[in-house]
Scaffold this active site. Structure first.
Site, PDB file in Angstrom:
ATOM      1  N   ASP A  38       0.842  -1.197   0.000  1.00 18.93           N
ATOM      2  CA  ASP A  38       0.000   0.000   0.000  1.00 18.93           C
ATOM      3  C   ASP A  38       0.884   1.255   0.000  1.00 18.93           C
ATOM      4  O   ASP A  38       1.691   1.447   0.917  1.00 18.93           O
ATOM      5  CB  ASP A  38      -0.882  -0.020   1.256  1.00 18.93           C
ATOM      6  CG  ASP A  38      -2.110   0.861   1.125  1.00 18.93           C
ATOM      7  OD1 ASP A  38      -2.272   1.511   0.087  1.00 18.93           O
ATOM      8  OD2 ASP A  38      -2.927   0.890   2.067  1.00 18.93           O
ATOM      9  N   ASP A  39       0.752   2.088  -1.036  1.00 16.28           N
ATOM     10  CA  ASP A  39       1.463   3.378  -1.102  1.00 16.28           C
ATOM     11  C   ASP A  39       2.968   3.252  -1.305  1.00 16.28           C
ATOM     12  O   ASP A  39       3.717   4.185  -0.998  1.00 16.28           O
ATOM     13  CB  ASP A  39       1.224   4.216   0.168  1.00 16.28           C
ATOM     14  CG  ASP A  39      -0.163   4.839   0.220  1.00 16.28           C
ATOM     15  OD1 ASP A  39      -1.063   4.360  -0.489  1.00 16.28           O
ATOM     16  OD2 ASP A  39      -0.355   5.789   0.993  1.00 16.28           O
ATOM     17  N   CYS A  78      -5.986   4.465  -3.849  1.00 21.15           N
ATOM     18  CA  CYS A  78      -6.198   3.046  -3.588  1.00 21.15           C
ATOM     19  C   CYS A  78      -7.554   2.514  -4.041  1.00 21.15           C
ATOM     20  O   CYS A  78      -7.618   1.485  -4.729  1.00 21.15           O
ATOM     21  CB  CYS A  78      -5.968   2.736  -2.113  1.00 21.15           C
ATOM     22  SG  CYS A  78      -6.760   3.850  -0.974  1.00 21.15           S
ATOM     23  N   LYS A 137      -5.770  -5.841   3.289  1.00 19.08           N
ATOM     24  CA  LYS A 137      -6.638  -4.696   3.014  1.00 19.08           C
ATOM     25  C   LYS A 137      -7.608  -4.987   1.871  1.00 19.08           C
ATOM     26  O   LYS A 137      -7.238  -5.557   0.848  1.00 19.08           O
ATOM     27  CB  LYS A 137      -5.753  -3.488   2.668  1.00 19.08           C
ATOM     28  CG  LYS A 137      -6.515  -2.283   2.137  1.00 19.08           C
ATOM     29  CD  LYS A 137      -5.582  -1.127   1.869  1.00 19.08           C
ATOM     30  CE  LYS A 137      -6.314   0.023   1.181  1.00 19.08           C
ATOM     31  NZ  LYS A 137      -5.482   1.226   1.052  1.00 19.08           N
ATOM     32  N   HIS A 139     -10.876  -2.363   1.241  1.00 22.69           N
ATOM     33  CA  HIS A 139     -11.189  -0.962   0.921  1.00 22.69           C
ATOM     34  C   HIS A 139     -12.061  -0.809  -0.322  1.00 22.69           C
ATOM     35  O   HIS A 139     -11.936   0.169  -1.062  1.00 22.69           O
ATOM     36  CB  HIS A 139      -9.897  -0.148   0.762  1.00 22.69           C
ATOM     37  CG  HIS A 139     -10.110   1.319   1.102  1.00 22.69           C
ATOM     38  ND1 HIS A 139      -9.113   2.255   1.013  1.00 22.69           N
ATOM     39  CD2 HIS A 139     -11.218   2.000   1.509  1.00 22.69           C
ATOM     40  CE1 HIS A 139      -9.568   3.439   1.360  1.00 22.69           C
ATOM     41  NE2 HIS A 139     -10.852   3.308   1.665  1.00 22.69           N
ATOM     42  N   HIS A 293       1.447   2.172   4.153  1.00 21.14           N
ATOM     43  CA  HIS A 293       0.513   3.277   4.408  1.00 21.14           C
ATOM     44  C   HIS A 293       0.716   3.778   5.832  1.00 21.14           C
ATOM     45  O   HIS A 293       1.015   3.004   6.737  1.00 21.14           O
ATOM     46  CB  HIS A 293      -0.917   2.758   4.214  1.00 21.14           C
ATOM     47  CG  HIS A 293      -1.945   3.825   4.018  1.00 21.14           C
ATOM     48  ND1 HIS A 293      -2.335   4.678   5.035  1.00 21.14           N
ATOM     49  CD2 HIS A 293      -2.688   4.172   2.931  1.00 21.14           C
ATOM     50  CE1 HIS A 293      -3.271   5.501   4.576  1.00 21.14           C
ATOM     51  NE2 HIS A 293      -3.494   5.221   3.307  1.00 21.14           N
ATOM     52  N   ASP A 345      -0.209  -0.557  -5.075  1.00 23.27           N
ATOM     53  CA  ASP A 345      -1.472  -0.089  -5.660  1.00 23.27           C
ATOM     54  C   ASP A 345      -1.308   1.245  -6.390  1.00 23.27           C
ATOM     55  O   ASP A 345      -2.089   1.564  -7.283  1.00 23.27           O
ATOM     56  CB  ASP A 345      -2.596  -0.015  -4.623  1.00 23.27           C
ATOM     57  CG  ASP A 345      -2.252   0.838  -3.406  1.00 23.27           C
ATOM     58  OD1 ASP A 345      -1.104   1.302  -3.276  1.00 23.27           O
ATOM     59  OD2 ASP A 345      -3.151   1.037  -2.562  1.00 23.27           O
ATOM     60  N   HIS A 346      -0.305   2.020  -6.031  1.00 27.27           N
ATOM     61  CA  HIS A 346       0.013   3.293  -6.708  1.00 27.27           C
ATOM     62  C   HIS A 346       1.305   3.828  -6.126  1.00 27.27           C
ATOM     63  O   HIS A 346       1.957   3.141  -5.320  1.00 27.27           O
ATOM     64  CB  HIS A 346      -1.125   4.313  -6.556  1.00 27.27           C
ATOM     65  CG  HIS A 346      -1.582   4.488  -5.141  1.00 27.27           C
ATOM     66  ND1 HIS A 346      -0.827   5.097  -4.183  1.00 27.27           N
ATOM     67  CD2 HIS A 346      -2.734   4.106  -4.516  1.00 27.27           C
ATOM     68  CE1 HIS A 346      -1.470   5.101  -3.028  1.00 27.27           C
ATOM     69  NE2 HIS A 346      -2.631   4.496  -3.195  1.00 27.27           N
ATOM     70  N   LYS A 371       1.245   9.892  -5.230  1.00 25.79           N
ATOM     71  CA  LYS A 371      -0.127   9.505  -4.905  1.00 25.79           C
ATOM     72  C   LYS A 371      -1.089  10.667  -5.102  1.00 25.79           C
ATOM     73  O   LYS A 371      -0.803  11.800  -4.695  1.00 25.79           O
ATOM     74  CB  LYS A 371      -0.173   9.019  -3.454  1.00 25.79           C
ATOM     75  CG  LYS A 371      -1.555   8.681  -2.924  1.00 25.79           C
ATOM     76  CD  LYS A 371      -1.476   8.203  -1.482  1.00 25.79           C
ATOM     77  CE  LYS A 371      -2.848   7.892  -0.916  1.00 25.79           C
ATOM     78  NZ  LYS A 371      -2.777   7.338   0.465  1.00 25.79           N
TER      79      LYS A 371
END
Length: 592
Positions: A38-39, A78, A137, A139, A293, A345-346, A371
């Site tokens: 994540d991130d 995300c 996760k 979301h 994250h 994810d990004h 992001k």
């Protein structure tokens, strides 16, 4: 005579049996282990150029497999990125892209989420006999109309097992880290409640002292309004750790609020156990990490060990987790029949920092932006690593444009799923990964900021160039910054963006940092690029003109899942262990 024929017959039988066994081995469906951080910034990883943070386990995956250098997320945030990853389609097609300020789901008690009628790679593999699991996760929503309908839950989207965060890890989950959810609105509501309270107290004092005639009805009305204003601020926002920071096992809430400190070990343990339980059958594991994250973990075994503070410690812990899961796959003898995939994810969150630990967001290397910054490369270019010993050549590097949306058709192909499907935006990656083709099927790629088409990428046939045109770009703040530090995330609409006519144009092969805009004087193909990308946009928009999601049985019109009506908290939709609103429980110690 019998004795003379017996030996040849026995030999033939043995050869036939051996041939059948080899065929069965070759026909056995592969396992899939998909690992998404994540991130994570592409510049955070050693094999993508970082020589100051230790990521030996991720680097090993790359050296033993295929590394993609132009791997692109479908969105720089995300919720829409993960929706596109799961479905193989741009998030706009499933209603998971926003037209306004709220660009991701904000409350577990909202009704927005991935529509039940939308297909996912987990659904497709489940239909092919796979055991499917998601650890970590999600979301992408939980409920639609009532608590417990679980219409958006992972179990309804093809995952037979789910353990983890139905929402995400965010600052509200850890005391002292502030709030990520509409912080300015929280301040406004709190000030309103204080003003009403002070006004009520003043009027009560005036009435008690006899200075003025104050109606009792006015005082009662003001008291009720003050209570309501306080509730509107306090209940949804100040109790966010209870509402959003929870852990579920399948459809049961097992911890509310969650204990953040032990989360990494629990997620890793669940992922390892899923692999062990299903080692004798085809399985799909989507391991969706809570790292990196914010808020950042402070695990004692990693605290202070890196050269980049708490964020570096988290990166090295994340790499260790990846290594332990890889070790589990290898120790069970599954490596040669398991496709392992690593990505983010990004891009990293450049604006994420605080005075206590410093920088909390990732580094995107030479690429501009991060992001939530629309189509700038730093927010959408992510690591992409595939490992499959015996099937994919070790040490391979692919520089062609690829997408997170490509996982859906790739998994379908490998699972031998030939059933009809919806329009997909991804392409099967296996020919590119195996080296049977040299060119990506992505001649054009479309980069979204919310529901708005932000940029277009064109890889002309017969050319090594990859052109990108930006139709608009986010307004950075303060002036001169490379990021939206005043608002913490960039927005996609109104005064928050600048539209470009003609569009900004870059050749990202020769200018990967997007620092030198092309002009008719510097690029001979300038007019052609504008013409071809313009036509591609028209064709793309035609596929969205009759937007719908469908499965094998029906089609329904796409409804936005990111409107305020869908996003805002509703008590009757809130997942809860116990009796609402007294939601509180801790995971059984034997599972930790």
């Amino acid at each position: 005579m019998r004795s003379t024929l017996g030996a040849p017959l026995l030999l033939l039988l043995l050869l036939a049996a051996g041939s059948d066994g080899t065929g069965a081995e070759m026909d056995r469906k592969p396992n899939f282990v998909l690992m998404m951080v994540d991130d994570l910034g592409i510049g955070d990883v050693g094999c993508y150029g970082n020589d100051t943070i230790r990521t030996p386990n991720i680097d090993r995956l790359a050296s033993e497999g295929v590394k993609l250098t132009q791997h692109i997320a479908a969105a720089p945030l995300c919720t829409p990125s993960r929706a596109a990853f799961m479905t193989g389609r741009y998030a706009r097609r499933s209603g998971m892209a926003s037209a306004g300020r709220a660009q991701v789901l904000l409350f577990l008690g909202g009704s927005g989420g991935l529509p039940a009628s939308e297909g996912t790679f987990a659904k497709r593999l489940q239909q092919q006999g796979y055991t499917t699991g998601l650890v970590g996760k999600w979301h992408l929503g939980v409920n639609c109309e009532r608590r417990g309908d679980h219409c958006h839950h992972p179990n309804q989207h093809g995952f037979s097992y789910f353990y983890g965060l139905p929402f995400t890890l965010f600052n509200d989950c850890m005391p002292g880290e502030g709030s990520d959810v509409m912080a300015d609105l929280q301040v406004t509501l709190r000030h309103m409640a204080i003003i009403l309270g002070v006004g009520l107290f003043t009027l009560v004092c005036v009435r008690a002292s006899g200075l003025l005639e104050v109606s009792l009805w006015l005082l009662v009305s003001l008291f009720l309004i003050s209570i309501l204003a306080t509730a509107v601020w306090y209940v949804p926002f100040k109790l966010l750790p209870t509402w959003n920071c929870i852990i579920m096992r399948n459809q049961d809430v097992i911890e509310q609020p969650m204990t953040v400190e032990t989360l990494p070990q629990r997620l890793l343990g669940e992922a390892q156990n899923f692999v062990r339980r299903n080692s004798d059958r085809p399985f799909l594991l989507f391991f969706s990490l809570a790292h990196v994250h914010s808020p950042l973990f402070e695990t004692p075994a990693f605290a202070g060990k890196s050269r980049h503070g708490c964020y570096g410690d988290n990166l090295e812990e994340m790499d260790w987790i990846i290594g332990k899961l890889t070790e589990t796959v290898d120790s069970l003898g599954l490596a040669n029949n398991t496709l392992m995939y690593f990505t983010s994810d990004h891009g990293g969150h450049l604006e994420d920092a605080n005075s206590r630990i410093g920088q909390s967001g990732g580094w995107n290397g030479i690429y501009k932006g991060g992001k939530a910054m629309g189509g700038w490369e730093g927010g959408i270019r992510v690591p992409g690593i595939f490992r499959w010993p015996g099937r994919l050549a070790a040490g391979t590097v692919v520089d062609e444009p690829t997408s997170l949306m490509d996982l859906y058709p790739t998994l379908k192909y490998l699972a031998k799923d030939t059933l009809p499907d919806r329009l997909l935006d991804g392409h099967n990656l296996m020919p590119l990964l195996e080296g049977s083709v040299k060119r990506s099927e992505h001649e054009f790629m479309f980069h979204y900021c919310g529901v708005y088409l932000n940029a277009v990428r064109w890889h002309p046939p017969g050319s090594d160039s990859v052109f990108k045109v930006h139709l608009f770009t986010p307004n950075f703040s303060p002036p001169g910054a490379v990021g939206c530090y005043d608002t913490k995330v960039c927005l996609c609409h109104g005064e928050h963006v600048t539209h470009h006519d003609p569009p900004l144009m870059y050749d990202i092969v020769h200018d990967p940092s997007e620092s030198r805009p092309l002009t008719p004087d510097t690029e001979p193909r300038y007019a052609e690029v504008l013409e071809q990308t313009g036509k591609a946009v028209e064709r793309h928009e035609m596929t969205l003109a009759n937007r719908h999601v469908s499965d094998d049985k029906h089609s329904v019109a796409v409804q936005s899942q990111m409107s305020w009506e869908k996003i805002l908290w509703r008590p009757w939709l809130q997942p809860c262990c116990g009796t609402f609103p007294f939601c509180s429980c801790k995971e059984d110690a034997q599972h930790i």
